[in-house]
Design a protein around this motif. Structure first.
Motif, short mmCIF file in Angstrom:
data_model
loop_
_atom_site.label_atom_id
_atom_site.label_comp_id
_atom_site.label_asym_id
_atom_site.label_seq_id
_atom_site.Cartn_x
_atom_site.Cartn_y
_atom_site.Cartn_z
N GLY A 233 5.59 -12.23 12.49
CA GLY A 233 6.53 -11.26 11.93
C GLY A 233 7.67 -11.83 11.13
N ALA A 234 7.78 -13.14 10.99
CA ALA A 234 8.89 -13.72 10.23
C ALA A 234 8.43 -14.98 9.52
CB ALA A 234 10.06 -14.03 11.15
N GLY A 235 8.60 -15.01 8.20
CA GLY A 235 8.19 -16.18 7.42
C GLY A 235 7.82 -15.78 6.02
N LEU A 236 7.56 -16.76 5.17
CA LEU A 236 7.27 -16.49 3.76
C LEU A 236 5.97 -15.71 3.57
CD1 LEU A 236 8.31 -19.85 2.04
CD2 LEU A 236 9.58 -17.69 2.12
N SER A 237 4.95 -15.99 4.37
CA SER A 237 3.70 -15.25 4.25
C SER A 237 3.89 -13.79 4.63
CB SER A 237 2.61 -15.89 5.13
OG SER A 237 2.21 -17.14 4.62
N THR A 238 4.68 -13.56 5.67
CA THR A 238 4.96 -12.18 6.10
C THR A 238 5.75 -11.43 5.04
OG1 THR A 238 4.96 -12.85 8.43
CG2 THR A 238 6.05 -10.77 7.88
N GLU A 239 6.75 -12.08 4.46
CA GLU A 239 7.54 -11.44 3.40
C GLU A 239 6.67 -11.15 2.18
OE1 GLU A 239 11.65 -12.20 0.83
OE2 GLU A 239 11.16 -13.49 2.55
N THR A 240 5.76 -12.07 1.88
CA THR A 240 4.83 -11.87 0.77
C THR A 240 3.94 -10.67 1.02
OG1 THR A 240 4.79 -14.24 0.26
CG2 THR A 240 2.93 -12.91 -0.53
N ALA A 241 3.42 -10.56 2.23
CA ALA A 241 2.53 -9.44 2.58
C ALA A 241 3.28 -8.11 2.51
CB ALA A 241 1.94 -9.65 3.98
N ARG A 242 4.52 -8.09 2.96
CA ARG A 242 5.31 -6.84 2.89
C ARG A 242 5.50 -6.41 1.44
NH1 ARG A 242 7.31 -5.33 7.71
NH2 ARG A 242 7.56 -6.93 9.33
N LEU A 243 5.78 -7.36 0.57
CA LEU A 243 5.95 -7.05 -0.84
C LEU A 243 4.63 -6.54 -1.42
CD1 LEU A 243 7.59 -7.05 -3.46
CD2 LEU A 243 7.11 -9.51 -3.68
N PHE A 244 3.55 -7.21 -1.08
CA PHE A 244 2.23 -6.79 -1.56
C PHE A 244 1.92 -5.36 -1.12
CE2 PHE A 244 -2.32 -6.28 -1.36
CZ PHE A 244 -2.81 -6.98 -2.44
N VAL A 245 2.14 -5.06 0.15
CA VAL A 245 1.83 -3.74 0.68
C VAL A 245 2.69 -2.67 0.01
CG1 VAL A 245 1.96 -2.29 2.76
CG2 VAL A 245 0.93 -4.57 2.88
N ARG A 246 3.95 -2.97 -0.21
CA ARG A 246 4.82 -1.98 -0.87
C ARG A 246 4.34 -1.71 -2.30
NH1 ARG A 246 9.05 -2.26 -4.23
NH2 ARG A 246 9.51 -4.48 -3.94
N LEU A 247 4.01 -2.76 -3.02
CA LEU A 247 3.54 -2.57 -4.39
C LEU A 247 2.19 -1.83 -4.41
CD1 LEU A 247 4.41 -6.08 -5.86
CD2 LEU A 247 5.56 -3.92 -6.38
N LEU A 248 1.33 -2.14 -3.46
CA LEU A 248 0.04 -1.45 -3.40
C LEU A 248 0.23 0.03 -3.10
CD1 LEU A 248 -3.04 -1.48 -3.40
CD2 LEU A 248 -2.96 -2.19 -1.00
N GLY A 249 1.12 0.35 -2.16
CA GLY A 249 1.39 1.75 -1.86
C GLY A 249 1.95 2.48 -3.06
N ALA A 250 2.86 1.84 -3.79
CA ALA A 250 3.46 2.46 -4.97
C ALA A 250 2.41 2.73 -6.04
CB ALA A 250 4.57 1.57 -5.51
N GLU A 251 1.54 1.73 -6.30
CA GLU A 251 0.54 1.90 -7.36
C GLU A 251 -0.54 2.89 -6.94
OE1 GLU A 251 -1.13 1.51 -11.11
OE2 GLU A 251 0.87 1.09 -10.29
N ALA A 252 -0.94 2.87 -5.67
CA ALA A 252 -1.91 3.86 -5.20
C ALA A 252 -1.34 5.27 -5.33
CB ALA A 252 -2.29 3.57 -3.75
N GLY A 253 -0.05 5.42 -5.06
CA GLY A 253 0.59 6.72 -5.23
C GLY A 253 0.62 7.15 -6.68
N ASN A 254 0.90 6.20 -7.59
CA ASN A 254 0.87 6.51 -9.02
C ASN A 254 -0.51 7.03 -9.43
OD1 ASN A 254 3.49 5.62 -9.33
ND2 ASN A 254 2.93 3.60 -10.09
N LEU A 255 -1.55 6.34 -8.98
CA LEU A 255 -2.91 6.73 -9.34
C LEU A 255 -3.30 8.06 -8.72
CD1 LEU A 255 -4.55 3.20 -9.01
CD2 LEU A 255 -4.30 4.51 -11.13
N ALA A 256 -2.80 8.32 -7.51
CA ALA A 256 -3.09 9.61 -6.87
C ALA A 256 -2.48 10.76 -7.67
CB ALA A 256 -2.57 9.61 -5.44
N LEU A 257 -1.26 10.58 -8.15
CA LEU A 257 -0.66 11.64 -8.96
C LEU A 257 -1.36 11.79 -10.31
CD1 LEU A 257 3.15 11.16 -8.28
CD2 LEU A 257 1.72 13.09 -7.61
N THR A 258 -1.93 10.71 -10.81
CA THR A 258 -2.65 10.78 -12.08
C THR A 258 -3.96 11.56 -11.93
OG1 THR A 258 -1.74 8.65 -12.79
CG2 THR A 258 -3.74 9.40 -13.91
#
Length: 326
Positions: A233-258
């Protein structure tokens, strides 16, 4: 095997940036024992792989062949995005002798597989509303690259539209995202979705996170996933994964609205499957629904991860079984 029996078989292939999977199918059903995986770097092109496969299978007489390619398909020709191969009908005919030949984008094949994937191979991410099987659906592929394809049911059959949406601008929601966009655009002069949401995108995100932390470093995607499990739960890989998941959620939401996929959003690909256990805890749903006054509307779209590694092969078989239409 008699010639009459062999004529009922089709050859299907899923060509990724790294590996190619090949199988035989009867109608819309794969023969699981026939599935083989080939490392693309070991072969000069797809024709060699298909010839090698058919020889190993006893040279079955194929009535049809359908391949799913990780790249754009235009005028019956597939150009691989992350591999120096070009695939056309003549190549498939030479390799197999099949009379019916079809080439799909890999996400189109995933779209044709929907409804033919066992329920145990679908991992729910967002429950959403009650999915209407007749409504539009959306498949989003996150692996060596990124892409998505809408799926529509029509009176004339299923239609799965091709796209190359992995090469539009990455989502930018904050000052940090803008900084990230400038960081990744150095790869080829443009901050595309695929530059952050793919296997190599995950590696770029780690590089960015490490620079931001004042300790520049590089890690491969597999190392990042290993680090994610080890960091607790703490470290560079974890922070990377959190950023990845947030960006994936945002883009999936964009595509869903499209595309308004009231029939469901389906994530597929090796990176999506690897990230699936972390999507809930790392904020995928919050990022997916972060659409201002449309936040409530986003609950209409259930989201699942396809955990069937051979779904694209199934989609190719289904497409041929339906007469290679749509």
């Amino acid at each position: 095997m008699t010639s009459q029996t062999a004529q009922r078989f089709s050859l299907v292939a899923d060509i990724g940036g790294t590996n190619t999977r090949v199988a035989l199918a009867q109608g819309a059903v794969l023969r699981e024992a026939s599935i083989k995986r080939f490392r693309n770097a070991d072969y000069p092109g797809l024709e060699t792989i298909l010839r090698h496969y058919l020889e190993a299978e006893g040279t079955p007489d194929c009535a049809g062949v359908c391949v799913a390619a990780a790249g754009p398909v235009a005028h019956g020709v597939a150009t691989m995005t992350n591999l120096d191969w070009t695939i056309d009908g003549a190549t498939l005919t030479r390799a197999t002798g099949a009379g019916l030949v079809a080439i799909l984008n890999d996400l189109q094949a995933q779209g044709h597989a929907l409804g033919h994937i066992p329920a145990q191979n679908l991992r729910p991410v967002i429950a959403g509303g009650e999915a209407d099987p007749r409504a539009a659906k959306l498949v989003i592929g996150v692996g060596t690259g990124f892409n998505a394809a809408p799926v529509h049911e029509t009176p004339w059959g299923r239609v799965v539209a091709a796209s190359e949406c992995g090469h539009v601008n990455m989502p930018v929601r904050s000052a940090l995202d803008l900084k990230l966009a400038h960081f990744v655009e150095t790869a080829h002069g443009f901050p595309g979705v695929e530059d952050v949401l793919s296997g190599r995108g995950l590696e770029r995100l780690f590089a960015f996170v490490s620079v931001e932390a004042g300790a520049p470093a590089e890690r491969g995607a597999a190392q990042i996933m290993d680090g994610l499990e080890a960091e607790n739960g703490a470290g560079l890989s974890t922070e990377t994964a959190r950023l990845f998941v947030r960006l994936l959620g945002a883009e999936a939401g964009n595509l869903a609205l499209t595309h308004l996929p009231f029939g469901g959003v389906f994530l597929c690909g090796g990176v999506a499957r690897a990230m699936a256990p972390y999507l809930g805890a790392m904020g995928f749903e919050a990022a997916f629904r972060d659409k201002g006054r449309f936040a409530g509307f986003m609950q209409n779209f259930p989201v699942s991860v396809i955990e069937d590694d051979y779904a694209a092969l199934t989609g190719c078989a289904v497409y041929l079984d339906q007469g290679a239409k749509g």
